[in-house]
Write a protein that holds these residues in place. Sequence first.
Motif, short mmCIF file in Angstrom:
data_model
loop_
_atom_site.label_atom_id
_atom_site.label_comp_id
_atom_site.label_asym_id
_atom_site.label_seq_id
_atom_site.Cartn_x
_atom_site.Cartn_y
_atom_site.Cartn_z
N ASP A 1 -23.90 -44.90 38.27
CA ASP A 1 -25.51 -44.60 38.15
C ASP A 1 -26.26 -45.23 37.02
O ASP A 1 -25.58 -45.20 35.80
N ILE A 2 -27.31 -46.04 37.29
CA ILE A 2 -27.72 -46.69 36.38
C ILE A 2 -29.28 -46.07 35.79
O ILE A 2 -29.77 -46.72 35.05
N GLU A 3 -29.44 -44.84 36.35
CA GLU A 3 -30.53 -44.27 35.97
C GLU A 3 -30.92 -43.94 34.42
O GLU A 3 -32.00 -44.29 33.85
N PRO A 4 -29.75 -43.67 33.70
CA PRO A 4 -29.86 -43.33 32.21
C PRO A 4 -30.06 -44.77 31.48
O PRO A 4 -31.08 -44.74 30.62
N LEU A 5 -29.55 -45.92 31.97
CA LEU A 5 -29.94 -47.36 31.52
C LEU A 5 -31.41 -47.75 31.73
O LEU A 5 -32.13 -48.07 30.73
N ARG A 6 -31.94 -47.22 32.88
CA ARG A 6 -33.19 -47.67 33.29
C ARG A 6 -34.15 -46.59 32.44
O ARG A 6 -35.13 -47.38 31.68
N LEU A 7 -33.83 -45.45 32.32
CA LEU A 7 -34.99 -44.77 31.34
C LEU A 7 -34.70 -44.99 29.78
O LEU A 7 -35.65 -45.11 29.25
#
Length: 312
Positions: free
Chosen positions: A141-147
């Motif tokens: 899950d890359i969402e934390p890095l994007r955010l």
Amino acid sequence: MRCPKCGAELEAGSIYCNVCLQELQIVPDYDPLDEMVIGQEPEESQKETEEQLHMEQKPVPGQLKKKLRQSKLFWQLLCTFFAVLVCFGIFLLSYRSMGKQNNYSYQLKKGRECMEAEQYEDALPFLKQAQSLLGNTEGGDIEPLRLLAEAYVQLDAKELALECMKDAILVEAACRGDQYELEELYLELMELLNQTKQTNLIGEIIEECEYEGIKEKLEPYRIEKPVCDMAEGTYHYYVTLELKAEYGTIYYTLDGTEPTQDSIRYEKPIELTEGENLLSAVAINKKGMVSEPLVQIYRLEFKYNPDMDKED
């Protein structure tokens, strides 16, 4: 003695009239001493009752100690109960807090909420914790890095934003290797570089890309800083400047302001005027990528009248 009803003569001590059978009421002889005794009896009786109650209420020394011990024990038990209750409440809150601290979904949700509220500084701890719960290359899950990258951009921490986007690409490549998702990440990275004015790194990132299909789609994003044929400095004669940019169209200003697409478009050599000329030039390609600016200062100082040379 006579009957009060019929008046017949009766014998002393009779209870009923022998003639009319009327019941007779015998009134005892009046004695003043009896009244005095009767008046004193209630007072004495009341005093005796009060004294008796006082004696009953007065605790015996042994009973008093026992009551004190019981009262002390009661308060000790009550305090212990409340202390246990408080400790249990603290434990429960700590347990719930630890549970949330180690819950990926909760941390990510709180991070999103802060981002939506534009509270970027507050979002960082939640997003960092969410990412740490996943690990560097686990979970996918890359969402934390994007955010995180978005938050760092808003906080003007461009190096950290770039690092987060690069990590997101590495995580995606290691976990799933989805070409479509990787392409989206690279395009987001291009926009981030443009937004944070780090377009000088675009060429390097394109060269490092291992996916030929993606690399080909990134080529139109290439942009490089314009170059000038003359070094900045002081000149005692007329100077014209020629600018070149391998990618994109050049826009420039001569007053030191930052060029945009609304500035002067470079189409022919630039003729400088006497005095100070603050050249600032950028290249902008079709994707809207803006290059690093070229900034140079030129000073033209004439020791003679330049108009005479023009007449000759």
